[in-house]
Design a protein around this motif. Structure first.
Motif, PDB file in Angstrom:
ATOM      1  N   ARG A 320      39.832  73.281  27.111  1.00 37.13           N
ATOM      2  CA  ARG A 320      39.197  73.337  25.792  1.00 37.13           C
ATOM      3  C   ARG A 320      37.686  73.158  25.907  1.00 37.13           C
ATOM      4  NH1 ARG A 320      41.309  73.299  20.988  1.00 37.13           N
ATOM      5  NH2 ARG A 320      43.375  72.698  21.800  1.00 37.13           N
ATOM      6  N   GLU A 321      37.287  72.243  26.750  1.00 40.62           N
ATOM      7  CA  GLU A 321      35.854  72.022  26.972  1.00 40.62           C
ATOM      8  C   GLU A 321      35.187  73.298  27.479  1.00 40.62           C
ATOM      9  OE1 GLU A 321      33.014  69.398  30.020  1.00 40.62           O
ATOM     10  OE2 GLU A 321      35.186  69.523  30.318  1.00 40.62           O
ATOM     11  N   PHE A 322      35.831  73.974  28.417  1.00 36.89           N
ATOM     12  CA  PHE A 322      35.277  75.196  28.992  1.00 36.89           C
ATOM     13  C   PHE A 322      35.190  76.306  27.957  1.00 36.89           C
ATOM     14  CE2 PHE A 322      35.651  79.158  31.461  1.00 36.89           C
ATOM     15  CZ  PHE A 322      34.614  78.980  32.356  1.00 36.89           C
ATOM     16  N   VAL A 323      36.276  76.501  27.202  1.00 36.54           N
ATOM     17  CA  VAL A 323      36.301  77.553  26.186  1.00 36.54           C
ATOM     18  C   VAL A 323      35.267  77.290  25.093  1.00 36.54           C
ATOM     19  CG1 VAL A 323      37.735  78.545  24.352  1.00 36.54           C
ATOM     20  CG2 VAL A 323      38.687  78.221  26.627  1.00 36.54           C
ATOM     21  N   ASP A 324      35.050  76.009  24.783  1.00 37.70           N
ATOM     22  CA  ASP A 324      34.081  75.665  23.743  1.00 37.70           C
ATOM     23  C   ASP A 324      32.638  75.703  24.243  1.00 37.70           C
ATOM     24  OD1 ASP A 324      36.127  75.341  21.966  1.00 37.70           O
ATOM     25  OD2 ASP A 324      36.172  73.143  22.075  1.00 37.70           O
ATOM     26  N   GLY A 325      32.429  75.986  25.514  1.00 43.71           N
ATOM     27  CA  GLY A 325      31.077  76.122  26.034  1.00 43.71           C
ATOM     28  C   GLY A 325      30.473  74.852  26.576  1.00 43.71           C
ATOM     29  N   GLY A 326      31.247  73.791  26.712  1.00 41.11           N
ATOM     30  CA  GLY A 326      30.721  72.559  27.287  1.00 41.11           C
ATOM     31  C   GLY A 326      30.363  72.729  28.756  1.00 41.11           C
ATOM     32  N   SER A 327      29.420  71.948  29.226  1.00 44.24           N
ATOM     33  CA  SER A 327      28.928  72.100  30.589  1.00 44.24           C
ATOM     34  C   SER A 327      29.411  70.968  31.496  1.00 44.24           C
ATOM     35  CB  SER A 327      27.401  72.117  30.606  1.00 44.24           C
ATOM     36  OG  SER A 327      26.931  72.066  31.939  1.00 44.24           O
ATOM     37  N   PRO A 328      30.098  71.300  32.588  1.00 47.21           N
ATOM     38  CA  PRO A 328      30.478  70.293  33.578  1.00 47.21           C
ATOM     39  C   PRO A 328      29.452  70.151  34.698  1.00 47.21           C
ATOM     40  CG  PRO A 328      31.605  72.331  34.049  1.00 47.21           C
ATOM     41  CD  PRO A 328      30.717  72.599  32.874  1.00 47.21           C
ATOM     42  N   GLN A 329      28.277  70.743  34.526  1.00 45.30           N
ATOM     43  CA  GLN A 329      27.264  70.740  35.572  1.00 45.30           C
ATOM     44  C   GLN A 329      26.916  69.317  35.993  1.00 45.30           C
ATOM     45  OE1 GLN A 329      26.225  73.219  37.154  1.00 45.30           O
ATOM     46  NE2 GLN A 329      24.384  72.586  38.233  1.00 45.30           N
ATOM     47  N   GLY A 330      26.904  69.095  37.317  1.00 47.49           N
ATOM     48  CA  GLY A 330      26.540  67.798  37.862  1.00 47.49           C
ATOM     49  C   GLY A 330      27.676  66.793  37.897  1.00 47.49           C
ATOM     50  N   ARG A 331      28.811  67.154  37.371  1.00 45.22           N
ATOM     51  CA  ARG A 331      29.953  66.243  37.350  1.00 45.22           C
ATOM     52  C   ARG A 331      30.718  66.352  38.669  1.00 45.22           C
ATOM     53  NH1 ARG A 331      34.192  67.728  32.953  1.00 45.22           N
ATOM     54  NH2 ARG A 331      32.237  67.801  31.795  1.00 45.22           N
ATOM     55  N   PRO A 332      31.162  65.231  39.238  1.00 46.67           N
ATOM     56  CA  PRO A 332      31.983  65.321  40.453  1.00 46.67           C
ATOM     57  C   PRO A 332      33.338  65.946  40.148  1.00 46.67           C
ATOM     58  CG  PRO A 332      31.930  63.063  39.639  1.00 46.67           C
ATOM     59  CD  PRO A 332      30.936  63.825  38.819  1.00 46.67           C
ATOM     60  N   LEU A 333      33.813  66.778  41.062  1.00 49.18           N
ATOM     61  CA  LEU A 333      35.111  67.424  40.930  1.00 49.18           C
ATOM     62  C   LEU A 333      35.962  67.086  42.139  1.00 49.18           C
ATOM     63  CD1 LEU A 333      34.090  71.009  39.719  1.00 49.18           C
ATOM     64  CD2 LEU A 333      34.913  69.105  38.314  1.00 49.18           C
ATOM     65  N   ALA A 334      37.234  66.797  41.902  1.00 54.28           N
ATOM     66  CA  ALA A 334      38.161  66.517  42.995  1.00 54.28           C
ATOM     67  C   ALA A 334      38.302  67.753  43.872  1.00 54.28           C
ATOM     68  CB  ALA A 334      39.524  66.119  42.436  1.00 54.28           C
ATOM     69  N   SER A 335      38.576  67.519  45.143  1.00 50.60           N
ATOM     70  CA  SER A 335      38.730  68.634  46.086  1.00 50.60           C
ATOM     71  C   SER A 335      39.806  69.615  45.623  1.00 50.60           C
ATOM     72  CB  SER A 335      39.082  68.083  47.469  1.00 50.60           C
ATOM     73  OG  SER A 335      39.352  69.127  48.382  1.00 50.60           O
ATOM     74  N   ALA A 336      40.936  69.104  45.137  1.00 45.40           N
ATOM     75  CA  ALA A 336      42.020  69.974  44.666  1.00 45.40           C
ATOM     76  C   ALA A 336      41.557  70.844  43.507  1.00 45.40           C
ATOM     77  CB  ALA A 336      43.219  69.130  44.247  1.00 45.40           C
ATOM     78  N   VAL A 337      40.726  70.280  42.639  1.00 46.94           N
ATOM     79  CA  VAL A 337      40.202  71.039  41.505  1.00 46.94           C
ATOM     80  C   VAL A 337      39.347  72.195  41.993  1.00 46.94           C
ATOM     81  CG1 VAL A 337      38.671  70.903  39.491  1.00 46.94           C
ATOM     82  CG2 VAL A 337      40.286  69.049  39.970  1.00 46.94           C
ATOM     83  N   ARG A 338      38.515  71.923  42.977  1.00 48.64           N
ATOM     84  CA  ARG A 338      37.634  72.975  43.505  1.00 48.64           C
ATOM     85  C   ARG A 338      38.440  74.127  44.100  1.00 48.64           C
ATOM     86  NH1 ARG A 338      32.277  71.610  44.053  1.00 48.64           N
ATOM     87  NH2 ARG A 338      31.756  69.486  43.414  1.00 48.64           N
ATOM     88  N   HIS A 339      39.491  73.797  44.832  1.00 51.80           N
ATOM     89  CA  HIS A 339      40.318  74.852  45.423  1.00 51.80           C
ATOM     90  C   HIS A 339      41.015  75.678  44.337  1.00 51.80           C
ATOM     91  CE1 HIS A 339      39.746  73.885  49.607  1.00 51.80           C
ATOM     92  NE2 HIS A 339      40.037  72.618  49.401  1.00 51.80           N
ATOM     93  N   ASP A 340      41.561  75.005  43.322  1.00 51.58           N
ATOM     94  CA  ASP A 340      42.255  75.717  42.252  1.00 51.58           C
ATOM     95  C   ASP A 340      41.289  76.590  41.446  1.00 51.58           C
ATOM     96  OD1 ASP A 340      44.482  74.383  43.134  1.00 51.58           O
ATOM     97  OD2 ASP A 340      44.686  73.086  41.370  1.00 51.58           O
ATOM     98  N   LEU A 341      40.080  76.086  41.218  1.00 54.93           N
ATOM     99  CA  LEU A 341      39.100  76.878  40.484  1.00 54.93           C
ATOM    100  C   LEU A 341      38.629  78.080  41.294  1.00 54.93           C
ATOM    101  CD1 LEU A 341      36.919  74.141  38.741  1.00 54.93           C
ATOM    102  CD2 LEU A 341      38.696  75.574  37.739  1.00 54.93           C
ATOM    103  N   ARG A 342      38.522  77.916  42.593  1.00 58.95           N
ATOM    104  CA  ARG A 342      38.168  79.059  43.431  1.00 58.95           C
ATOM    105  C   ARG A 342      39.249  80.138  43.322  1.00 58.95           C
ATOM    106  NH1 ARG A 342      34.921  80.625  47.453  1.00 58.95           N
ATOM    107  NH2 ARG A 342      33.797  78.660  47.460  1.00 58.95           N
TER     108      ARG A 342
END
Length: 371
Positions: A320-342
């Protein structure tokens, strides 16, 4: 005992070699994270348990197409580029059986989402291993499978005591985004289903829990301790029983929300993340204790290491945050999240989802994750 029956020859040497070549080296995951690779001996002993075909014509058809189907599901290319990890501990025999059945019956690849009050963006990537399986199957000349997406929000609310209104809102958002994504990737070959909160389901859950012997009850609790968000033993047991009703017994009523209905009399293979190996193991305990009824269903494990309908503790991005245009810039992301987003970013996203990517920092978050 060899795979023989009157009038039908046993599995021949060529077929045995083909199937062994496909399955040799497939990772099998038990309770620990370290996989055990299938050996020639493992595979050949399992091939001896295959049920015989009805006649010589069916035997020839199954022998010709089963290796292709298995290769598309769990073969080297599937594991290299399809985000496929391997199989749960008791998963080889059910997969072999399903692969034989799917040669003649329609094939359904099923993905089940649990209940969540905050759906992560990476939840959209959960369907992509099945989408890639479907592509490999059609490339080898096999029938295109149907993707069934089960949104178990209402069932999860009952089992885990989550707020119904919040879960319903997130489930609706997830369904809308999945509809956009799958309409682009597999048009006409998917269906999004909701679980129905029928009164009989709660009774069936309790009956299943009561059917466990004290030993099996302890083994279920030992395997699932701390998983699924459960905070009490009975909640854990009912959560395990819910997996049995959905995956193995088709005992939870479903209603089609979007897309097309699954074909009748289809063979179903589940595609789930690594956590599902634990639930597949306890489903085996329920199946072993049943006097009759369907056995353990087939499942292929993807590389999703954190349930994709749960926000990762080490940092995540909400859908929902992404669809609404919120920015996660600079926020730490778990390694699993990074792989799934890739993985998500590797798919051709439709225009309805790309509009949400406009902020440059969103693109950086997904494109810049390490492999």
């Amino acid at each position: 005992m060899p795979n023989v029956s009157e009038g039908v020859p046993p599995l021949g040497k060529k077929q045995t070699n083909l199937l062994t070549a496909v399955l040799r080296g497939v990772p099998v995951l038990g309770p620990c994270k370290e996989p055990r690779l299938l050996t020639d001996t493992d595979v050949r002993s399992l091939l001896d348990t295959l049920p015989p075909c009805a006649d010589a014509q069916e035997t020839g058809e199954v022998n010709r197409l089963r290796p292709r189907l298995l290769n598309a599901l769990v073969g080297p290319e599937a594991r290299r580029s399809g985000y496929v990890q391997g199989l749960p501990r008791h998963g080889v025999a059910p997969l072999l059986r399903a692969a034989g059945e799917a040669v003649r019956a329609p094939l359904v690849l099923r993905i089940v989402y649990g209940a969540s009050t905050t759906i992560p963006l990476r939840a959209l990537s959960y369907v992509l291993p099945a989408v890639r399986m479907a592509s490999r199957l059609t490339e080898t000349g096999l029938r295109a499978p149907h993707l069934q997406i089960v949104l178990a929000g209402s069932l999860g609310c009952r089992v885990n005591g989550l707020p119904g209104a919040a879960v319903a809102e997130e489930t609706t958002l997830l369904a809308r985004c999945l509809d956009l994504l799958l309409s682009s990737l597999v048009p006409g070959r998917f269906g999004l289903y909701d679980t129905l909160p029928a009164p009989g389901v709660v009774t069936a859950l309790d009956d299943l829990v009561r059917s466990l012997t004290p030993v099996r009850r302890s083994r279920v609790l030992e395997r699932l301790g701390g998983k699924g968000g459960a905070t009490a033993d009975e909640q854990t047991l009912r959560y395990a029983a819910a997996h049995v009703l959905v995956h193995d017994r088709a005992a939870v009523p479903l209603t089609l929300r979007q897309g097309t209905a699954v074909p009748a009399d289809a063979t179903v293979i589940d595609v789930g993340g690594l956590q599902e190996r634990h639930f597949h193991a306890v489903r085996h305990l329920f199946a072993a204790g049943a006097e009759r009824g369907p056995g353990l269903g087939a499942m292929v494990l993807s590389r999703h290491s954190v349930p994709p309908y749960t926000m990762a503790r080490g940092g995540d991005v909400g859908l929902r945050e992404f669809v609404d245009g919120g920015s996660p810039q600079g926020r730490p992301l778990a390694s699993a999240v990074r792989h799934d987003l890739r993985l998500l970013w590797s798919a051709p996203l439709p225009a309805g989802l790309r509009r949400a990517e406009a902020p440059r920092e969103h693109v950086n978050v997904i494109q810049g994750v390490p492999s």
